[in-house]
Motif scaffolding. Structure first.
Motif, PDB file in Angstrom:
ATOM      1  N   VAL A  27     -30.592 -21.746  26.896  1.00 20.42           N
ATOM      2  CA  VAL A  27     -30.116 -20.732  25.951  1.00 20.42           C
ATOM      3  C   VAL A  27     -28.603 -20.839  25.826  1.00 20.42           C
ATOM      4  O   VAL A  27     -27.920 -21.329  26.728  1.00 20.42           O
ATOM      5  N   PHE A  28     -28.088 -20.381  24.682  1.00 22.88           N
ATOM      6  CA  PHE A  28     -26.670 -20.102  24.577  1.00 22.88           C
ATOM      7  C   PHE A  28     -26.388 -18.781  25.295  1.00 22.88           C
ATOM      8  O   PHE A  28     -27.213 -17.854  25.248  1.00 22.88           O
ATOM      9  N   THR A  29     -25.244 -18.662  25.939  1.00 25.90           N
ATOM     10  CA  THR A  29     -24.766 -17.354  26.380  1.00 25.90           C
ATOM     11  C   THR A  29     -23.352 -17.188  25.833  1.00 25.90           C
ATOM     12  O   THR A  29     -22.587 -18.149  25.778  1.00 25.90           O
ATOM     13  N   MET A  30     -23.042 -15.939  25.420  1.00 25.91           N
ATOM     14  CA  MET A  30     -21.755 -15.739  24.759  1.00 25.91           C
ATOM     15  C   MET A  30     -21.140 -14.409  25.134  1.00 25.91           C
ATOM     16  O   MET A  30     -21.809 -13.368  25.106  1.00 25.91           O
ATOM     17  N   ASN A  31     -19.846 -14.434  25.452  1.00 24.97           N
ATOM     18  CA  ASN A  31     -19.053 -13.227  25.617  1.00 24.97           C
ATOM     19  C   ASN A  31     -18.595 -12.743  24.239  1.00 24.97           C
ATOM     20  O   ASN A  31     -18.586 -13.512  23.272  1.00 24.97           O
ATOM     21  N   THR A  32     -18.170 -11.492  24.169  1.00 27.14           N
ATOM     22  CA  THR A  32     -17.800 -10.931  22.870  1.00 27.14           C
ATOM     23  C   THR A  32     -16.318 -10.597  22.763  1.00 27.14           C
ATOM     24  O   THR A  32     -15.915  -9.947  21.792  1.00 27.14           O
ATOM     25  N   ASP A  33     -15.512 -11.024  23.709  1.00 27.94           N
ATOM     26  CA  ASP A  33     -14.099 -10.632  23.698  1.00 27.94           C
ATOM     27  C   ASP A  33     -13.186 -11.761  23.228  1.00 27.94           C
ATOM     28  O   ASP A  33     -12.154 -12.051  23.829  1.00 27.94           O
ATOM     29  N   ALA A  34     -13.571 -12.410  22.128  1.00 23.62           N
ATOM     30  CA  ALA A  34     -12.771 -13.496  21.574  1.00 23.62           C
ATOM     31  C   ALA A  34     -13.023 -13.598  20.078  1.00 23.62           C
ATOM     32  O   ALA A  34     -14.054 -13.160  19.574  1.00 23.62           O
ATOM     33  N   VAL A  35     -12.068 -14.184  19.376  1.00 24.23           N
ATOM     34  CA  VAL A  35     -12.268 -14.564  17.978  1.00 24.23           C
ATOM     35  C   VAL A  35     -11.904 -16.034  17.834  1.00 24.23           C
ATOM     36  O   VAL A  35     -11.168 -16.601  18.657  1.00 24.23           O
ATOM     37  N   TRP A  36     -12.424 -16.626  16.770  1.00 28.93           N
ATOM     38  CA  TRP A  36     -12.335 -18.065  16.587  1.00 28.93           C
ATOM     39  C   TRP A  36     -11.837 -18.390  15.182  1.00 28.93           C
ATOM     40  O   TRP A  36     -12.139 -17.679  14.222  1.00 28.93           O
ATOM     41  N   MET A  49     -28.776 -31.133  15.956  1.00 28.54           N
ATOM     42  CA  MET A  49     -29.124 -32.046  17.049  1.00 28.54           C
ATOM     43  C   MET A  49     -30.451 -31.635  17.662  1.00 28.54           C
ATOM     44  O   MET A  49     -30.732 -30.463  17.838  1.00 28.54           O
ATOM     45  N   ARG A  50     -31.299 -32.615  17.954  1.00 26.01           N
ATOM     46  CA  ARG A  50     -32.566 -32.321  18.587  1.00 26.01           C
ATOM     47  C   ARG A  50     -32.368 -31.746  19.985  1.00 26.01           C
ATOM     48  O   ARG A  50     -31.408 -32.070  20.666  1.00 26.01           O
ATOM     49  N   ASN A  51     -33.296 -30.915  20.399  1.00 25.18           N
ATOM     50  CA  ASN A  51     -33.332 -30.358  21.747  1.00 25.18           C
ATOM     51  C   ASN A  51     -32.255 -29.319  22.024  1.00 25.18           C
ATOM     52  O   ASN A  51     -32.065 -28.925  23.170  1.00 25.18           O
ATOM     53  N   HIS A  52     -31.527 -28.871  21.003  1.00 24.47           N
ATOM     54  CA  HIS A  52     -30.563 -27.813  21.291  1.00 24.47           C
ATOM     55  C   HIS A  52     -31.274 -26.467  21.300  1.00 24.47           C
ATOM     56  O   HIS A  52     -32.303 -26.287  20.647  1.00 24.47           O
ATOM     57  N   PRO A  53     -30.754 -25.474  22.038  1.00 30.55           N
ATOM     58  CA  PRO A  53     -31.419 -24.164  22.137  1.00 30.55           C
ATOM     59  C   PRO A  53     -31.467 -23.448  20.797  1.00 30.55           C
ATOM     60  O   PRO A  53     -30.616 -23.641  19.928  1.00 30.55           O
ATOM     61  N   ASP A  54     -32.473 -22.586  20.655  1.00 26.10           N
ATOM     62  CA  ASP A  54     -32.594 -21.783  19.436  1.00 26.10           C
ATOM     63  C   ASP A  54     -32.582 -20.294  19.759  1.00 26.10           C
ATOM     64  O   ASP A  54     -33.136 -19.490  19.023  1.00 26.10           O
ATOM     65  N   SER A  55     -31.960 -19.931  20.873  1.00 26.45           N
ATOM     66  CA  SER A  55     -31.816 -18.516  21.229  1.00 26.45           C
ATOM     67  C   SER A  55     -30.507 -18.343  21.983  1.00 26.45           C
ATOM     68  O   SER A  55     -29.952 -19.292  22.536  1.00 26.45           O
ATOM     69  N   ALA A  56     -30.019 -17.097  21.981  1.00 24.75           N
ATOM     70  CA  ALA A  56     -28.721 -16.822  22.602  1.00 24.75           C
ATOM     71  C   ALA A  56     -28.712 -15.450  23.235  1.00 24.75           C
ATOM     72  O   ALA A  56     -29.313 -14.501  22.715  1.00 24.75           O
ATOM     73  N   MET A  57     -28.025 -15.347  24.349  1.00 24.68           N
ATOM     74  CA  MET A  57     -27.766 -14.087  25.040  1.00 24.68           C
ATOM     75  C   MET A  57     -26.321 -13.689  24.774  1.00 24.68           C
ATOM     76  O   MET A  57     -25.394 -14.456  25.070  1.00 24.68           O
ATOM     77  N   ILE A  58     -26.121 -12.502  24.197  1.00 27.99           N
ATOM     78  CA  ILE A  58     -24.790 -11.994  23.916  1.00 27.99           C
ATOM     79  C   ILE A  58     -24.487 -10.890  24.926  1.00 27.99           C
ATOM     80  O   ILE A  58     -25.205  -9.886  24.989  1.00 27.99           O
ATOM     81  N   PHE A  59     -23.441 -11.060  25.704  1.00 29.44           N
ATOM     82  CA  PHE A  59     -23.126 -10.100  26.765  1.00 29.44           C
ATOM     83  C   PHE A  59     -22.341  -8.914  26.188  1.00 29.44           C
ATOM     84  O   PHE A  59     -21.200  -9.053  25.773  1.00 29.44           O
ATOM     85  N   CYS A  60     -22.984  -7.748  26.184  1.00 24.50           N
ATOM     86  CA  CYS A  60     -22.390  -6.540  25.601  1.00 24.50           C
ATOM     87  C   CYS A  60     -22.413  -5.344  26.548  1.00 24.50           C
ATOM     88  O   CYS A  60     -22.154  -4.217  26.118  1.00 24.50           O
ATOM     89  N   ALA A  61     -22.750  -5.562  27.821  1.00 25.71           N
ATOM     90  CA  ALA A  61     -22.993  -4.426  28.713  1.00 25.71           C
ATOM     91  C   ALA A  61     -21.756  -3.901  29.423  1.00 25.71           C
ATOM     92  O   ALA A  61     -21.765  -2.776  29.930  1.00 25.71           O
ATOM     93  N   GLY A  62     -20.688  -4.664  29.486  1.00 25.07           N
ATOM     94  CA  GLY A  62     -19.524  -4.258  30.279  1.00 25.07           C
ATOM     95  C   GLY A  62     -18.835  -3.010  29.757  1.00 25.07           C
ATOM     96  O   GLY A  62     -18.983  -2.626  28.590  1.00 25.07           O
ATOM     97  N   ARG A  63     -18.051  -2.393  30.610  1.00 21.19           N
ATOM     98  CA  ARG A  63     -17.358  -1.154  30.261  1.00 21.19           C
ATOM     99  C   ARG A  63     -16.022  -1.388  29.562  1.00 21.19           C
ATOM    100  O   ARG A  63     -15.422  -0.452  29.029  1.00 21.19           O
ATOM    101  N   GLY A  64     -15.511  -2.608  29.575  1.00 23.76           N
ATOM    102  CA  GLY A  64     -14.271  -2.910  28.868  1.00 23.76           C
ATOM    103  C   GLY A  64     -13.077  -2.149  29.403  1.00 23.76           C
ATOM    104  O   GLY A  64     -12.225  -1.692  28.633  1.00 23.76           O
ATOM    105  N   THR A  65     -12.960  -2.024  30.712  1.00 23.12           N
ATOM    106  CA  THR A  65     -11.901  -1.198  31.301  1.00 23.12           C
ATOM    107  C   THR A  65     -10.507  -1.723  30.978  1.00 23.12           C
ATOM    108  O   THR A  65      -9.552  -0.938  30.901  1.00 23.12           O
ATOM    109  N   ARG A  66     -10.348  -3.032  30.772  1.00 23.70           N
ATOM    110  CA  ARG A  66      -9.017  -3.573  30.453  1.00 23.70           C
ATOM    111  C   ARG A  66      -8.525  -3.111  29.081  1.00 23.70           C
ATOM    112  O   ARG A  66      -7.339  -3.222  28.788  1.00 23.70           O
ATOM    113  N   MET A  67      -9.423  -2.598  28.268  1.00 23.74           N
ATOM    114  CA  MET A  67      -9.037  -2.116  26.945  1.00 23.74           C
ATOM    115  C   MET A  67      -8.467  -0.692  26.984  1.00 23.74           C
ATOM    116  O   MET A  67      -8.038  -0.169  25.959  1.00 23.74           O
TER     117      MET A  67
END
Length: 225
Positions: free
Chosen positions: A99-108, A1-19
């Motif tokens: 931009v896309f932004t994405m969390n990393t605590d999921a699977v699809w 699709m035209r005008n969609h973003p071509d970059s993404a921010m992946i959030f990886c900085a958290g400490r993951g305390t719930r794990m």
């Protein structure tokens, strides 16, 4: 699709305390599900996006080495900035209006998530487009939903659908936020008032892996693929 973003921010900085013990000496995005680190599952959903950037804080060396091999740029955060602050801190890495932004605590399981979202993105109407999933297609998520989707796609706070952790966001929505550390919820609250925040529905299966029990659930979902 035209005008969609071509970059993404992946959030990886958290400490993951719930794990719990799983993140005692390992960053959460490196926890393996079905033999692959969580961050690799996220990267796979962003395949086709030209530029990927990840923020790092907890055990950054382990993540930096792994992400470099996948062609992902990294930005180190000396202090945790939350999602909004983390994105704002990395804005000089991106070009384009959104931009896309994405969390990393999921699977699809299903079509590539970024493609589903890009196909629904309309920059003439939207400042944010969040990918959601109905409860019937969400696994490992015990809490209520996050949003309801109106007839024209507008989001309102509700319980019908769950936010998957992937969105497209216009970067100018961060311009007038003075705080250095803030959540993207701050941005969403403003956009809910202006009705410039929309939702798209993921047609496949999604699994929350933000807690240890989610790992086995996710592996069962993937095995059934």
């Amino acid at each position: 699709m035209r005008n969609h973003p071509d970059s993404a921010m992946i959030f990886c900085a958290g400490r993951g305390t719930r794990m719990g013990e799983l993140t005692r000496d390992l960053p959460k995005p490196m926890i393996e599900v079905a033999g692959r680190p969580l961050v690799d599952h996220a990267i796979a959903q962003l395949a086709g996006v030209g530029r990927l950037v990840a923020n790092l804080h907890y055990f950054p060396e382990k993540l930096a080495t792994h992400l470099a091999s996948a062609g992902v740029e990294t930005v180190f955060e000396p202090e945790l900035l939350e999602t909004g602050g983390g994105l704002k801190n990395a804005l000089d890495r991106f070009t384009g209006e959104a931009v896309f932004t994405m969390n990393t605590d999921a699977v699809w399981k299903g079509p590539r998530a970024a493609e589903v979202l890009a196909a629904a993105w309309d920059p003439t109407r939207m400042d944010a487009l969040l990918l959601t999933v109905p409860h019937a297609h969400a696994h490992g998520h015990a809490g209520p939903g996050d949003f309801d989707i109106g007839p024209e796609g507008h989001l309102v706070r509700g319980r019908e659908t769950i936010y998957t952790g992937l969105q497209i966001l216009r970067t100018s929505t961060l311009d007038d936020i003075a705080e250095r550390c803030f959540s993207l919820n701050t941005v969403w609250e403003r956009l809910l008032e202006t009705k410039r925040i929309f939702g798209a529905v993921y047609p496949g299966e999604w699994c929350d892996v933000g807690h240890p029990e989610g790992i086995a659930v996710a592996e069962r979902v993937l095995k059934d693929a």
